[in-house]
Design a protein around this motif. Structure first.
Motif, PDB file in Angstrom:
ATOM      1  N   TYR A  91      17.623  28.366 -22.827  1.00 52.67           N
ATOM      2  CA  TYR A  91      18.348  27.119 -23.068  1.00 52.67           C
ATOM      3  C   TYR A  91      19.850  27.370 -23.152  1.00 52.67           C
ATOM      4  CZ  TYR A  91      18.727  22.381 -25.122  1.00 52.67           C
ATOM      5  OH  TYR A  91      19.002  21.064 -25.371  1.00 52.67           O
ATOM      6  N   THR A  92      20.607  26.594 -22.403  1.00 55.54           N
ATOM      7  CA  THR A  92      22.074  26.614 -22.287  1.00 55.54           C
ATOM      8  C   THR A  92      22.588  27.858 -21.563  1.00 55.54           C
ATOM      9  OG1 THR A  92      22.690  27.692 -24.385  1.00 55.54           O
ATOM     10  CG2 THR A  92      22.248  25.325 -24.464  1.00 55.54           C
ATOM     11  N   GLN A 119      23.933  23.382 -17.477  1.00 57.93           N
ATOM     12  CA  GLN A 119      24.000  24.439 -18.472  1.00 57.93           C
ATOM     13  C   GLN A 119      25.084  25.442 -18.056  1.00 57.93           C
ATOM     14  OE1 GLN A 119      20.043  25.551 -19.979  1.00 57.93           O
ATOM     15  NE2 GLN A 119      19.314  23.456 -19.635  1.00 57.93           N
ATOM     16  N   THR A 136      23.327  17.269 -25.673  1.00 59.99           N
ATOM     17  CA  THR A 136      21.919  17.627 -25.652  1.00 59.99           C
ATOM     18  C   THR A 136      21.408  17.643 -24.226  1.00 59.99           C
ATOM     19  OG1 THR A 136      19.694  17.001 -26.373  1.00 59.99           O
ATOM     20  CG2 THR A 136      21.237  15.226 -26.008  1.00 59.99           C
ATOM     21  N   GLN A 183      13.265  28.547 -22.916  1.00 61.85           N
ATOM     22  CA  GLN A 183      13.306  27.491 -21.918  1.00 61.85           C
ATOM     23  C   GLN A 183      12.751  28.011 -20.593  1.00 61.85           C
ATOM     24  OE1 GLN A 183      16.691  24.465 -20.532  1.00 61.85           O
ATOM     25  NE2 GLN A 183      17.069  26.502 -19.704  1.00 61.85           N
ATOM     26  N   LYS A 222      17.631  25.104 -33.798  1.00 61.22           N
ATOM     27  CA  LYS A 222      17.929  24.670 -32.452  1.00 61.22           C
ATOM     28  C   LYS A 222      16.917  25.291 -31.493  1.00 61.22           C
ATOM     29  CE  LYS A 222      22.927  24.224 -33.143  1.00 61.22           C
ATOM     30  NZ  LYS A 222      22.952  22.776 -32.962  1.00 61.22           N
ATOM     31  N   PRO A 223      16.557  24.567 -30.420  1.00 56.57           N
ATOM     32  CA  PRO A 223      17.050  23.250 -30.003  1.00 56.57           C
ATOM     33  C   PRO A 223      16.177  22.071 -30.419  1.00 56.57           C
ATOM     34  CG  PRO A 223      15.968  24.305 -28.172  1.00 56.57           C
ATOM     35  CD  PRO A 223      15.869  25.273 -29.332  1.00 56.57           C
ATOM     36  N   GLU A 226      17.371  18.852 -32.167  1.00 53.62           N
ATOM     37  CA  GLU A 226      17.974  17.719 -31.468  1.00 53.62           C
ATOM     38  C   GLU A 226      17.130  16.451 -31.618  1.00 53.62           C
ATOM     39  OE1 GLU A 226      18.733  18.861 -27.434  1.00 53.62           O
ATOM     40  OE2 GLU A 226      19.960  20.585 -28.018  1.00 53.62           O
TER      41      GLU A 226
END
Length: 318
Positions: A91-92, A119, A136, A183, A222-223, A226
């Motif tokens: 993620y990100t 991302q 988000t 992710q 996180k995440p 959110e």
């Protein structure tokens, strides 16, 4: 086996998930795949500055649903042996360093590592959404139509990448694997579900599964935090709670899991408070393919010793 923090281990092996499955789930994904078919891929492969004597390293670009230009790193062996590996990042994050892919290239495997839209990588997110989009990705599009959920597009990007790679010279479409952490683990399962020719899948502590369970555990990590942030800002009385979780169900990999045909190895950290073990087993228990799991009782959402070696050894058998 010791108790995990969210439920006894034996219960993990039978847990069937909490987040609702929308009544029109199958129709939703049939429509999504049809939209992908109707979107020209416009593939472009451009040589990268980074090169090695035994691999052609390139930037691969394609058009995804909604018209976004999506990027992946592509490494093609000078003497390909047929297999290919798809990598999906956390993620990100982004597709990572070129050099990290070279062990697979040394085996003669083609490697493609996707940058997820919006991302840290080069892919461009060009799809406006109505309503909630505050810092988000997880809930981006939640107040728009279900067809505009960001993760719908991201899941379809993984399937498109798989199709493109399967069509490359030197790649045997029946010898393609997918892998990723967090992710990337969730996207591995989504990819294998939407492109059933994927032969091997190696997700590690997958994100994107059983959203309601993650929220109910209230771990403030996180995440998944959110989700709580959304309710605090947009629905503090939780009048839309059932609606929100049902809508998230469209992009919940536990509901896609029965479509996976790939032989799947799941790696789980039993002390993982980012992607709780129960959310991971919700997807695993719905897999109907050949499957196995590995557990790290004392580890959380962190580097797991031996895991990269295990996945490498598995994918070397393609």
């Amino acid at each position: 086996m010791p108790l995990t923090f969210d439920m006894p281990f034996d219960d993990l092996l039978t847990y069937q998930g909490t987040n609702p499955r929308p009544a029109d789930f199958d129709e939703y994904w049939a429509r999504a795949l049809a939209a992908l078919d109707d979107t020209p891929a416009d593939v472009e492969i451009v040589p990268a500055e980074f090169q090695t004597p035994y691999a052609r390293c390139s930037h691969l670009w394609f058009t995804g649903t909604g018209g976004a230009r999506v990027h992946a790193k592509l490494l093609q062996p000078v003497e390909p042996q047929g297999p290919a590996v798809l990598e999906f990042h956390g993620y990100t994050g982004d597709s990572g360093e070129w050099v990290s892919k070279l062990p697979y290239v040394a085996l003669g495997h083609t490697v493609a590592a996707l940058d997820m839209r919006g991302q840290a990588g080069l892919s461009v997110e060009e799809i406006p959404v109505a309503g909630w989009s505050m810092a988000t990705y997880l809930l981006r599009g939640i107040d728009d139509t279900p067809d505009n959920l960001l993760y719908r597009h991201l899941f379809l990007d993984t399937a498109r990448l798989a199709r493109i790679v399967m069509g490359l010279d030197g790649v045997d479409p029946d010898r393609v694997a997918a892998t990723g952490f967090s992710q990337g683990g969730g996207l591995t399962l989504a990819c294998a579900a939407l492109e059933p020719r994927i032969r091997l899948a190696a997700p590690v502590y997958p994100f994107l599964s059983d959203y309601r369970r993650a929220w109910e555990l209230d771990l403030e990590k996180k995440p998944y935090d959110e989700i709580a942030a959304y309710f605090r800002k947009r629905d503090p009385l939780h009048r839309r709670e059932d609606e929100i979780f049902t809508r998230l169900g469209y992009v919940d990999v536990q509901h896609l899991a029965p479509r996976v045909r790939a032989r799947t190895l799941l790696t789980v950290s039993l002390a993982d408070r980012v992607c709780p073990p129960s959310t991971q087993f919700a997807a695993y228990n719905k897999l109907t393919c050949e499957k196995s799991y590995r557990t790290y009782p004392d580890y959380g959402h962190e580097t797991l010793p031996g895991t990269a070696d295990e996945i490498y050894s598995l994918l070397a058998t393609l």
